[in-house]
Design a protein around this motif. Structure first.
Motif, short mmCIF file in Angstrom:
data_model
loop_
_atom_site.label_atom_id
_atom_site.label_comp_id
_atom_site.label_asym_id
_atom_site.label_seq_id
_atom_site.Cartn_x
_atom_site.Cartn_y
_atom_site.Cartn_z
N HIS A 9 0.82 -1.22 0.00
CA HIS A 9 0.00 0.00 0.00
C HIS A 9 0.85 1.27 0.00
N TYR A 10 1.86 1.31 0.86
CA TYR A 10 2.65 2.53 1.02
C TYR A 10 3.85 2.62 0.09
N ASN A 15 7.82 5.15 4.20
CA ASN A 15 6.51 5.77 4.02
C ASN A 15 5.50 5.17 5.00
N ALA A 16 5.60 3.86 5.23
CA ALA A 16 4.64 3.17 6.09
C ALA A 16 4.77 3.61 7.53
N ALA A 19 3.81 7.22 8.21
CA ALA A 19 2.38 7.51 8.11
C ALA A 19 1.68 7.40 9.46
N PHE A 44 -2.81 2.00 11.05
CA PHE A 44 -2.76 1.85 9.59
C PHE A 44 -4.17 1.84 9.00
N ASP A 47 -5.38 5.41 8.99
CA ASP A 47 -4.66 6.21 8.01
C ASP A 47 -5.07 5.90 6.58
N THR A 48 -5.38 4.64 6.32
CA THR A 48 -5.77 4.25 4.95
C THR A 48 -7.28 4.31 4.74
#
Length: 84
Positions: A9-10, A15-16, A19, A44, A47-48
């Motif tokens: 995803h990231y 980046n992960a 986030a 996560f 955030d997503t």
């Protein structure tokens, strides 16, 4: 969610963990242990906006012993717990 799902995803580890404002050291511990703690999974997921889903089963690290199988999970209050 699994570590691979987060990376897909990231796009990268930096980046992960950035986030959810986690440290690089935390990320490396998750890699070493082979799972993302449930609290981080919820971050996560938030955030997503639900694209990644937190799952308790993915926050449990399974070990096999000679005579028995059991799972370990980390509880914030109790620490490392063993489930038979």
């Amino acid at each position: 969610m699994k570590i691979r799902d987060v990376l897909d995803h990231y796009g990268s580890a930096s980046n992960a963990y950035s986030a959810i404002e986690a440290s690089r050291q935390s990320w490396n511990q998750w890699i070493y242990k082979g799972f993302i703690p449930i609290k981080a999974q919820f971050k996560f997921e938030y955030d997503t906006q639900g694209k990644l889903k937190a799952k308790w089963i993915d926050a449990i690290c399974v070990y096999e012993d000679c005579k028995e199988s059991y799972a370990l999970y980390r509880d914030e209050k109790l620490g490392l717990c063993r489930v038979l």
